[in-house]
Enzyme design. Structure first.
Site, PDB file in Angstrom:
ATOM      1  N   ASN A 387     -35.324   9.612 -10.680  1.00 58.35           N
ATOM      2  CA  ASN A 387     -35.591   9.163 -12.049  1.00 58.35           C
ATOM      3  C   ASN A 387     -34.302   8.768 -12.752  1.00 58.35           C
ATOM      4  OD1 ASN A 387     -36.527   8.873 -14.745  1.00 58.35           O
ATOM      5  ND2 ASN A 387     -38.237  10.210 -14.306  1.00 58.35           N
ATOM      6  N   ASP A 388     -33.542   9.746 -13.208  1.00 59.02           N
ATOM      7  CA  ASP A 388     -32.369   9.450 -14.027  1.00 59.02           C
ATOM      8  C   ASP A 388     -31.307   8.658 -13.269  1.00 59.02           C
ATOM      9  OD1 ASP A 388     -33.471  10.933 -16.190  1.00 59.02           O
ATOM     10  OD2 ASP A 388     -32.861  12.774 -15.171  1.00 59.02           O
ATOM     11  N   VAL A 389     -31.208   8.836 -11.949  1.00 61.20           N
ATOM     12  CA  VAL A 389     -30.146   8.166 -11.186  1.00 61.20           C
ATOM     13  C   VAL A 389     -30.462   6.704 -10.912  1.00 61.20           C
ATOM     14  CG1 VAL A 389     -29.376  10.306 -10.120  1.00 61.20           C
ATOM     15  CG2 VAL A 389     -31.118   8.915  -8.967  1.00 61.20           C
ATOM     16  N   ALA A 428     -33.517  14.710 -17.288  1.00 68.12           N
ATOM     17  CA  ALA A 428     -32.734  14.541 -18.507  1.00 68.12           C
ATOM     18  C   ALA A 428     -33.621  14.394 -19.742  1.00 68.12           C
ATOM     19  CB  ALA A 428     -31.818  13.325 -18.387  1.00 68.12           C
TER      20      ALA A 428
END
Length: 465
Positions: A387-389, A428
């Site tokens: 997701n965040d990466v 996050a």
């Protein structure tokens, strides 16, 4: 005569253990030799532990042996039973135990010095510094464990938090200075450790979940330094060398993780991780679903496919099915590579371990710097659980808490398929603009079930073979 020879034999054993530590760490730098490196380092620890029993003046040997036996049994059972998805919190917990052990050694030595045992100023300083670092690592690692385990909120902030943290840290330093100055009363020792433990808790509370890889590696470095300093106090070469090796490796890893998260080390230590910088930019568009059969066809006739795993793959235990799907694609002539972000998952190397467990060859696994230039020529990027990466707002939205973080440039692929359980946010806690992009399709469902559907669809396309 044998008694006179024992100290030399112990020191020689410590030297052998140090060589095994360093050689083991060297072998751990490559996935191909990492397993052997762990065995070498473990053999070094066994040699050092056995040699310690023969040190002159050792006391309470039955208690030491019993403690080692209990610890070994607990580690063996937990190592066998803990799922790979829970490995990050296990690492945090075990690392905390190392820091706590160093702090306990420091406490014992300070109390002995207070009882009248001779100590140099250097021993006092190193004992206090080692105890401070060890206590911070212990309590901080326990908070990291609780966050990863889901026992507490991922972030806890309040007004003036940095100021309060600074006061607690300065108070701990003042208590430590009093100990070095010779005020070795029990009350001062207790106050010193209480403040150090409190600072470890308060420093970790505001850290967001997305930054846990940095935190784990940082506390790993702390534990190594604490052990090394207490080794100087005890004049134990094995502790000094092992602690310095762990501290150096942990520091380098922390720098690598901080760079991957676009954090400075000062921000890692004292910053308010994950804090929003303003009002986030609105994300336009809608998430567009796709069926597994259509996604399988799209990849079956692609020339290049990049697979991007994340923590969701670990939770679903989907790595074996994903590798089965990748093998089927490779058999069709598709060029498949796995793209790994340095902080994907909950600890450094988490995805590499999962893929190795599934049997993915090392030459198919690429890190972020190597794979990013290839995404524009990639026909399909398959994202599972990440997701965040892969969130483009890290490049486009200055108000985002992950702004400036290097990401995998999945959005530049010609087509993107995201396997995701639902429409929730990442660790996050922010929306992912990739999921709303024109070239992205969402394959909703459990990661393992979705991967199994892709495998079945591809086999059906090949006539069931």
């Amino acid at each position: 005569m044998m008694a006179a020879f024992l100290p030399t034999l112990v020191k020689a054993s410590y030297f052998l253990a140090a060589l095994l530590f360093i050689l083991g760490l060297k072998r751990m730098s490559s996935p191909r030799t990492a397993r052997g490196g762990i065995v070498w380092a473990g053999a070094g620890m066994l040699v050092a532990t056995l040699a310690t029993f023969f040190l002159p003046g050792m006391h309470n040997l039955p208690l030491i042996a019993a403690a080692i036996a209990l610890g070994t049994l607990a580690a063996w059972i937990s190592g066998k039973r803990v799922a790979m998805t829970a490995m990050p919190q296990m690492v945090a917990l075990y690392n905390g135990m190392g820091g706590g052990s160093a702090a306990a050694i420091g406490a014992g030595e300070l109390l002995k010095f207070g009882a009248g045992e001779a100590a140099s100023t250097t021993q006092l300083v190193l004992g206090v510094v080692g105890a401070l670092i060890g206590a911070v690592s212990f309590s901080g690692s326990l908070i990291a464990f609780a966050k990863l385990q889901g026992w507490m909120d991922r972030r806890f902030v309040f007004a003036g938090q940095r100021f309060v943290n600074a006061l607690v840290f300065l108070a701990a330093l003042a208590a430590g200075a009093a100990l070095v100055a010779g005020r070795l009363e029990v009350g001062v020792v207790i106050a010193f450790f209480a403040l150090a433990l409190a600072f470890g808790v308060m420093m970790t509370l505001p850290i967001g979940g997305a930054d846990m890889p940095v935190v784990i590696s940082m506390y790993n470095a702390f534990t190594g330094l604490a052990v090394a300093f207490e080794g100087f106090v005890l004049q134990n070469e094995a502790m000094i060398i092992a602690g310095m090796v762990v501290g150096a490796a942990g520091t380098l890893l922390t720098q690598l993780m901080a760079k991957a998260m676009n954090r400075s080390l000062a921000n890692v230590l004292f910053g308010n991780f994950g804090a929003a910088r303003g009002e986030a930019q609105a994300i336009t568009g809608a998430q567009k679903p796709v069926e597994a059969a259509d996604a399988a066809v799209m990849m079956a006739y692609a020339e290049r496919v990049a697979i991007v795993p994340g923590y969701g793959m670990a939770v679903a235990q989907a790595q074996h099915k994903i590798w089965e799907f990748a093998r089927l694609l490779i058999e069709r002539g598709v060029k498949v590579r796995f793209a790994i972000h340095p902080v994907a998952g909950r600890m450094p190397g988490h995805m590499n371990v999962l893929l190795a467990e599934a049997g993915v060859p090392y030459d198919l696994i690429a890190d972020m710097d190597d794979i990013n230039p290839e995404f524009p020529a990639t026909d399909v990027a398959l994202v599972i659980g990440a997701n965040d990466v892969v969130n483009p707002v890290a490049k486009t939205d200055p108000t985002s808490p992950i702004y400036g973080m290097p990401i995998l440039d999945v959005a530049s692929a010609k087509n993107v398929i995201v396997i995701k359980r639902g429409k929730g946010t990442g660790f996050a806690g922010i929306e992912n603009a990739l999921f709303y992009a024109d070239n992205t399709r969402m394959l909703y469902g459990d990661g393992q079930a979705a991967a199994a559907e892709l495998v079945a669809a591809l086999k059906a396309l090949d006539g069931g073979h």
